[in-house]
Design a protein around this motif. Sequence first.
Motif, PDB file in Angstrom:
ATOM      1  N   ASP A 171      42.062  34.363  51.361  1.00 36.18           N
ATOM      2  CA  ASP A 171      41.461  35.133  50.257  1.00 36.18           C
ATOM      3  C   ASP A 171      42.528  35.269  49.176  1.00 36.18           C
ATOM      4  O   ASP A 171      43.178  36.305  49.051  1.00 36.18           O
ATOM      5  CB  ASP A 171      40.993  36.510  50.737  1.00 36.18           C
ATOM      6  CG  ASP A 171      40.224  37.248  49.651  1.00 36.18           C
ATOM      7  OD1 ASP A 171      39.945  36.653  48.584  1.00 36.18           O
ATOM      8  OD2 ASP A 171      39.908  38.433  49.853  1.00 36.18           O
ATOM      9  N   LEU A 194      42.480  35.600  46.010  1.00 35.82           N
ATOM     10  CA  LEU A 194      42.259  36.740  45.099  1.00 35.82           C
ATOM     11  C   LEU A 194      41.462  37.790  45.850  1.00 35.82           C
ATOM     12  O   LEU A 194      40.255  37.750  45.852  1.00 35.82           O
ATOM     13  CB  LEU A 194      41.505  36.283  43.840  1.00 35.82           C
ATOM     14  CG  LEU A 194      42.223  35.299  42.915  1.00 35.82           C
ATOM     15  CD1 LEU A 194      41.309  34.828  41.789  1.00 35.82           C
ATOM     16  CD2 LEU A 194      43.489  35.902  42.336  1.00 35.82           C
ATOM     17  N   ARG A 195      42.173  38.802  46.468  1.00 36.81           N
ATOM     18  CA  ARG A 195      43.607  38.913  46.538  1.00 36.81           C
ATOM     19  C   ARG A 195      44.079  39.316  47.928  1.00 36.81           C
ATOM     20  O   ARG A 195      45.252  39.560  48.151  1.00 36.81           O
ATOM     21  CB  ARG A 195      44.071  40.011  45.558  1.00 36.81           C
ATOM     22  CG  ARG A 195      43.816  39.694  44.082  1.00 36.81           C
ATOM     23  CD  ARG A 195      43.969  40.898  43.181  1.00 36.81           C
ATOM     24  NE  ARG A 195      42.926  41.886  43.452  1.00 36.81           N
ATOM     25  CZ  ARG A 195      42.858  43.082  42.861  1.00 36.81           C
ATOM     26  NH1 ARG A 195      43.777  43.450  41.995  1.00 36.81           N
ATOM     27  NH2 ARG A 195      41.883  43.917  43.141  1.00 36.81           N
ATOM     28  N   ALA A 196      43.122  39.477  48.887  1.00 35.68           N
ATOM     29  CA  ALA A 196      43.483  40.147  50.141  1.00 35.68           C
ATOM     30  C   ALA A 196      44.603  39.455  50.912  1.00 35.68           C
ATOM     31  O   ALA A 196      45.548  40.112  51.362  1.00 35.68           O
ATOM     32  CB  ALA A 196      42.241  40.310  51.023  1.00 35.68           C
ATOM     33  N   GLU A 246      39.645  48.373  48.164  1.00 38.57           N
ATOM     34  CA  GLU A 246      39.075  47.835  46.919  1.00 38.57           C
ATOM     35  C   GLU A 246      37.588  47.638  47.119  1.00 38.57           C
ATOM     36  O   GLU A 246      37.130  47.239  48.188  1.00 38.57           O
ATOM     37  CB  GLU A 246      39.807  46.519  46.636  1.00 38.57           C
ATOM     38  CG  GLU A 246      39.088  45.503  45.792  1.00 38.57           C
ATOM     39  CD  GLU A 246      38.027  44.735  46.550  1.00 38.57           C
ATOM     40  OE1 GLU A 246      36.953  44.523  45.965  1.00 38.57           O
ATOM     41  OE2 GLU A 246      38.241  44.394  47.725  1.00 38.57           O
ATOM     42  N   GLY A 269      36.689  44.974  43.130  1.00 35.95           N
ATOM     43  CA  GLY A 269      37.950  44.748  42.400  1.00 35.95           C
ATOM     44  C   GLY A 269      38.676  46.034  42.038  1.00 35.95           C
ATOM     45  O   GLY A 269      39.846  46.004  41.658  1.00 35.95           O
ATOM     46  N   ASN A 322      44.137  46.787  45.725  1.00 40.33           N
ATOM     47  CA  ASN A 322      44.420  45.544  46.450  1.00 40.33           C
ATOM     48  C   ASN A 322      45.288  44.644  45.589  1.00 40.33           C
ATOM     49  O   ASN A 322      45.155  43.431  45.640  1.00 40.33           O
ATOM     50  CB  ASN A 322      43.092  44.859  46.817  1.00 40.33           C
ATOM     51  CG  ASN A 322      43.281  43.638  47.696  1.00 40.33           C
ATOM     52  OD1 ASN A 322      44.271  43.534  48.420  1.00 40.33           O
ATOM     53  ND2 ASN A 322      42.339  42.702  47.631  1.00 40.33           N
ATOM     54  N   THR A 362      38.760  45.514  52.121  1.00 43.38           N
ATOM     55  CA  THR A 362      38.406  44.842  50.865  1.00 43.38           C
ATOM     56  C   THR A 362      36.997  44.260  50.983  1.00 43.38           C
ATOM     57  O   THR A 362      36.434  44.191  52.071  1.00 43.38           O
ATOM     58  CB  THR A 362      39.416  43.721  50.520  1.00 43.38           C
ATOM     59  OG1 THR A 362      39.274  42.660  51.462  1.00 43.38           O
ATOM     60  CG2 THR A 362      40.852  44.217  50.514  1.00 43.38           C
ATOM     61  N   THR A 363      36.458  43.814  49.854  1.00 45.96           N
ATOM     62  CA  THR A 363      35.057  43.389  49.849  1.00 45.96           C
ATOM     63  C   THR A 363      34.796  42.185  50.745  1.00 45.96           C
ATOM     64  O   THR A 363      33.843  42.163  51.516  1.00 45.96           O
ATOM     65  CB  THR A 363      34.617  43.036  48.404  1.00 45.96           C
ATOM     66  OG1 THR A 363      35.056  44.060  47.524  1.00 45.96           O
ATOM     67  CG2 THR A 363      33.120  42.884  48.292  1.00 45.96           C
ATOM     68  N   ASN A 364      35.647  41.165  50.654  1.00 47.32           N
ATOM     69  CA  ASN A 364      35.366  39.914  51.367  1.00 47.32           C
ATOM     70  C   ASN A 364      36.431  39.525  52.396  1.00 47.32           C
ATOM     71  O   ASN A 364      36.104  39.041  53.475  1.00 47.32           O
ATOM     72  CB  ASN A 364      35.241  38.762  50.352  1.00 47.32           C
ATOM     73  CG  ASN A 364      34.183  39.050  49.305  1.00 47.32           C
ATOM     74  OD1 ASN A 364      32.992  38.982  49.587  1.00 47.32           O
ATOM     75  ND2 ASN A 364      34.596  39.412  48.111  1.00 47.32           N
ATOM     76  N   GLY A 365      37.702  39.715  52.058  1.00 44.32           N
ATOM     77  CA  GLY A 365      38.794  39.238  52.915  1.00 44.32           C
ATOM     78  C   GLY A 365      38.773  39.851  54.302  1.00 44.32           C
ATOM     79  O   GLY A 365      38.981  39.163  55.314  1.00 44.32           O
ATOM     80  N   TRP A 398      32.981  34.949  47.665  1.00 44.35           N
ATOM     81  CA  TRP A 398      32.606  36.254  47.077  1.00 44.35           C
ATOM     82  C   TRP A 398      31.170  36.556  47.497  1.00 44.35           C
ATOM     83  O   TRP A 398      30.250  35.860  47.105  1.00 44.35           O
ATOM     84  CB  TRP A 398      32.733  36.264  45.550  1.00 44.35           C
ATOM     85  CG  TRP A 398      32.480  37.639  45.005  1.00 44.35           C
ATOM     86  CD1 TRP A 398      31.307  38.127  44.543  1.00 44.35           C
ATOM     87  CD2 TRP A 398      33.427  38.714  44.942  1.00 44.35           C
ATOM     88  NE1 TRP A 398      31.449  39.441  44.186  1.00 44.35           N
ATOM     89  CE2 TRP A 398      32.746  39.843  44.422  1.00 44.35           C
ATOM     90  CE3 TRP A 398      34.778  38.850  45.283  1.00 44.35           C
ATOM     91  CZ2 TRP A 398      33.361  41.069  44.228  1.00 44.35           C
ATOM     92  CZ3 TRP A 398      35.392  40.078  45.079  1.00 44.35           C
ATOM     93  CH2 TRP A 398      34.689  41.166  44.555  1.00 44.35           C
ATOM     94  N   HIS A 412      35.714  35.055  40.366  1.00 41.55           N
ATOM     95  CA  HIS A 412      36.438  36.291  40.697  1.00 41.55           C
ATOM     96  C   HIS A 412      37.709  36.433  39.847  1.00 41.55           C
ATOM     97  O   HIS A 412      38.134  37.553  39.545  1.00 41.55           O
ATOM     98  CB  HIS A 412      36.759  36.361  42.192  1.00 41.55           C
ATOM     99  CG  HIS A 412      37.325  37.693  42.582  1.00 41.55           C
ATOM    100  ND1 HIS A 412      36.752  38.884  42.174  1.00 41.55           N
ATOM    101  CD2 HIS A 412      38.430  38.042  43.288  1.00 41.55           C
ATOM    102  CE1 HIS A 412      37.471  39.897  42.628  1.00 41.55           C
ATOM    103  NE2 HIS A 412      38.495  39.419  43.303  1.00 41.55           N
ATOM    104  N   LEU A 448      38.565  39.749  37.721  1.00 39.35           N
ATOM    105  CA  LEU A 448      39.851  40.454  37.724  1.00 39.35           C
ATOM    106  C   LEU A 448      40.454  40.526  36.323  1.00 39.35           C
ATOM    107  O   LEU A 448      41.066  41.530  35.961  1.00 39.35           O
ATOM    108  CB  LEU A 448      40.827  39.770  38.691  1.00 39.35           C
ATOM    109  CG  LEU A 448      40.493  39.946  40.176  1.00 39.35           C
ATOM    110  CD1 LEU A 448      41.435  39.113  41.048  1.00 39.35           C
ATOM    111  CD2 LEU A 448      40.561  41.411  40.591  1.00 39.35           C
TER     112      LEU A 448
END
Length: 247
Positions: free
Chosen positions: A25, A27-29, A70, A73, A83, A102-105, A148, A207, A211
């Motif tokens: 990930d 951006l940014r995890a 986060e 973002g 994050n 975080t949202t996805n990582g 994402w 993404h 950001l």
Amino acid sequence: MKLFVYHTPEQTPSEQEPNCAIAVDVLRATSTMATVLAAGGEAVQVFSDLEKLIQVSEAWSTEHRLRAGERGGAKVPGFDLGNSPLDCTPELVSGKRLFISTTNGTRTLQRIENAQVVLTAALINRAAVVRYLINHQPDTVWIVGSGWEGNFSLEDTVCAGAIAHAVSQQMQTPIEKIAGNDEVISAIALYLQWQDNLLGLLHHASHGQRLLRLDGYEDLKYCSQTDILDVLPIQSEPGVLKAASRL
Ligand code: 3SL
């Protein structure tokens, strides 16, 4: 060794586990995780659920923990950090455990947590991940992008391509011998097209644009660098990552 690239955690096969799974990930995890562990953080522990994160981290004294979160973002209100890897200075993180959602990582890490070996990769620690693969030669390797919200992302795919390209070069093995799926070939093609302008590619990424709207240019610049941190985040127990040198 056979490499497989999956663009999102949802695309990974559900009835199998690989010998080695790598969460990406950029951006940014996973850039933040590498930065925290390189800066002397004790560990990074990931959660998809914010309530659970708060509850588990309560057991740690405030001098030994940081809560990072986060959503979309932006920093989770009341947490110590969002994050951004740039906030993770040695002065702040050294000796502490980062509890992060975080949202996805974090979702990617949960999907692959049962693999025999779990690593995290970003462009900034790509060389350390490649070195592990060359030295240990796991039979099957999944490189799993976070994307994402279920969709493909340029930044995770280019990182997967950077890893696969370096493995092929260093093993002096043609890519068709180590590619387990077509996604590996297309990830390498993306990397070869953009390797000299990764920051430019991150500007095209949806993404990346998100950001930038949140004032994240410096994060994009930092995360677009290749091989600047010699750190290998490796899972020590489900959801907990440590620097391999500290295990
Ligand atoms: O989705 C994630 O896991 C994050 O890395 C997203 S963000 O870059 O922190 O917005």
